[in-house]
Design a protein around this motif. Structure first.
Motif, mmCIF file in Angstrom:
data_model
loop_
_atom_site.group_PDB
_atom_site.id
_atom_site.type_symbol
_atom_site.label_atom_id
_atom_site.label_comp_id
_atom_site.label_asym_id
_atom_site.label_seq_id
_atom_site.Cartn_x
_atom_site.Cartn_y
_atom_site.Cartn_z
ATOM 1 N N GLN A 110 0.845 -1.208 0.000
ATOM 2 C CA GLN A 110 0.000 0.000 0.000
ATOM 3 C C GLN A 110 0.875 1.252 0.000
ATOM 4 O O GLN A 110 0.596 2.214 -0.715
ATOM 5 N N LEU A 111 1.907 1.243 0.823
ATOM 6 C CA LEU A 111 2.794 2.397 0.923
ATOM 7 C C LEU A 111 3.540 2.622 -0.383
ATOM 8 O O LEU A 111 3.564 3.733 -0.910
ATOM 9 N N LEU A 112 4.132 1.565 -0.922
ATOM 10 C CA LEU A 112 4.946 1.712 -2.129
ATOM 11 C C LEU A 112 4.121 2.011 -3.371
ATOM 12 O O LEU A 112 4.667 2.470 -4.378
ATOM 13 N N ALA A 113 2.824 1.786 -3.318
ATOM 14 C CA ALA A 113 1.948 2.084 -4.457
ATOM 15 C C ALA A 113 1.682 3.584 -4.600
ATOM 16 O O ALA A 113 1.153 4.019 -5.635
ATOM 17 N N GLN A 114 2.056 4.369 -3.609
ATOM 18 C CA GLN A 114 1.807 5.814 -3.662
ATOM 19 C C GLN A 114 2.727 6.451 -4.705
ATOM 20 O O GLN A 114 3.953 6.315 -4.622
ATOM 21 N N PRO A 115 2.173 7.159 -5.678
ATOM 22 C CA PRO A 115 2.992 7.755 -6.742
ATOM 23 C C PRO A 115 4.087 8.690 -6.213
ATOM 24 O O PRO A 115 5.163 8.760 -6.801
ATOM 25 N N SER A 116 3.824 9.364 -5.115
ATOM 26 C CA SER A 116 4.809 10.308 -4.577
ATOM 27 C C SER A 116 6.072 9.606 -4.062
ATOM 28 O O SER A 116 7.097 10.250 -3.855
ATOM 29 N N LEU A 117 6.003 8.287 -3.874
ATOM 30 C CA LEU A 117 7.148 7.548 -3.327
ATOM 31 C C LEU A 117 7.885 6.737 -4.385
ATOM 32 O O LEU A 117 8.802 5.975 -4.056
ATOM 33 N N SER A 118 7.520 6.903 -5.630
ATOM 34 C CA SER A 118 8.144 6.159 -6.716
ATOM 35 C C SER A 118 9.657 6.390 -6.720
ATOM 36 O O SER A 118 10.120 7.525 -6.658
ATOM 37 N N GLY A 119 10.393 5.299 -6.767
ATOM 38 C CA GLY A 119 11.850 5.381 -6.852
ATOM 39 C C GLY A 119 12.589 5.509 -5.532
ATOM 40 O O GLY A 119 13.808 5.396 -5.502
ATOM 41 N N VAL A 120 11.895 5.759 -4.437
ATOM 42 C CA VAL A 120 12.571 5.917 -3.144
ATOM 43 C C VAL A 120 13.145 4.557 -2.723
ATOM 44 O O VAL A 120 12.415 3.569 -2.656
ATOM 45 N N PRO A 121 14.458 4.484 -2.460
ATOM 46 C CA PRO A 121 15.066 3.220 -2.060
ATOM 47 C C PRO A 121 14.415 2.642 -0.805
ATOM 48 O O PRO A 121 14.018 3.380 0.101
ATOM 49 N N LEU A 122 14.332 1.306 -0.775
ATOM 50 C CA LEU A 122 13.703 0.592 0.330
ATOM 51 C C LEU A 122 14.707 -0.347 0.980
ATOM 52 O O LEU A 122 15.361 -1.134 0.297
ATOM 53 N N LEU A 123 14.789 -0.271 2.298
ATOM 54 C CA LEU A 123 15.593 -1.194 3.091
ATOM 55 C C LEU A 123 14.653 -1.924 4.034
ATOM 56 O O LEU A 123 13.971 -1.292 4.843
ATOM 57 N N VAL A 124 14.589 -3.248 3.918
ATOM 58 C CA VAL A 124 13.758 -4.056 4.801
ATOM 59 C C VAL A 124 14.672 -4.724 5.819
ATOM 60 O O VAL A 124 15.676 -5.344 5.445
ATOM 61 N N LEU A 125 14.334 -4.554 7.095
ATOM 62 C CA LEU A 125 15.105 -5.168 8.171
ATOM 63 C C LEU A 125 14.283 -6.248 8.838
ATOM 64 O O LEU A 125 13.221 -5.973 9.391
ATOM 65 N N GLY A 126 14.746 -7.480 8.766
ATOM 66 C CA GLY A 126 14.135 -8.592 9.487
ATOM 67 C C GLY A 126 14.727 -8.608 10.880
ATOM 68 O O GLY A 126 15.791 -9.195 11.109
ATOM 69 N N ASN A 127 14.090 -7.939 11.817
ATOM 70 C CA ASN A 127 14.607 -7.757 13.170
ATOM 71 C C ASN A 127 14.388 -9.006 14.031
ATOM 72 O O ASN A 127 13.550 -9.833 13.729
ATOM 73 N N LYS A 128 15.114 -9.069 15.098
ATOM 74 C CA LYS A 128 15.006 -10.096 16.144
ATOM 75 C C LYS A 128 15.586 -11.446 15.707
ATOM 76 O O LYS A 128 15.102 -12.498 16.085
#
Length: 182
Positions: free
Chosen positions: A113-131
């Motif tokens: 849902q977040l990444l589908a927002q046009p204003s966020l197109s191209g913004v690098p994403l870092l996913v952290l699998g914590n714990k």
């Protein structure tokens, strides 16, 4: 004396060659977002972390990079705010509790849902699998599959397994974040 000149040069180059990275940290509640921000700012982990209400803002200096970090609450009523705080940043950090397999589908949905927002197109994403210090944590490959990260094509995506408690992989995470500075 050489140590003095080295320190002086680092200080001087920091004045003229400093960089800034604007970062927003999001994810479901109790995934470790605030712990992440606390650990990278102070180096200290605490089990007694109060859940974030709305957002927290911290400024962190690592070497010649200043990171402006928005830590946004993960409870359902605050998720609609995520886009606002992710707009215009150099990177989005999405924190996942890697032991909470039952919430992976919700995490995937909210991330999509977040990444589908046009204003966020191209913004690098870092996913952290914590714990990852706990038994039963998902591997990086499990997280990539559960969150369908390989389907994301419109931005750079990285995923690391980490632990705020043991600070495992946080050095790599900080290098990744510093690399997003301008």
């Amino acid at each position: 004396m050489p140590g003095f000149f080295s320190s002086f040069f680092q200080w001087l180059s920091g004045l003229f060659f400093s960089k800034t990275a604007d970062i927003t940290v999001v994810g479901l509640q109790a995934s470790g977002k605030t712990s992440f921000v606390n650990v990278i700012t102070s180096g200290q982990w605490s089990e007694d972390v109060v859940p974030t209400v709305a957002f927290n803002f911290r400024k962190i200096r690592k070497g010649n990079v200043t990171m402006n970090v928005w830590d946004v609450a993960g409870q359902p009523k605050f998720r609609s705010m995520w886009e606002r705080y992710c707009n215009g940043v150099n990177a989005i950090v999405f924190v996942v509790d890697s032991t909470d397999h039952g919430n992976f589908e919700t995490a995937r949905f909210e991330l999509q849902q977040l990444l589908a927002q046009p204003s966020l197109s191209g913004v690098p994403l870092l996913v952290l699998g914590n714990k990852n210090d706990l038994d039963g944590h998902a591997s990086v490959n499990d997280i990539i599959q559960a969150l369908q990260l390989s389907k994301i094509q419109d931005r750079p995506v990285s995923c690391y397994s980490c632990s705020m408690k043991s600070q495992h992989n946080l050095d790599i995470v900080l290098q990744w974040l510093a690399g997003r500075s301008h």
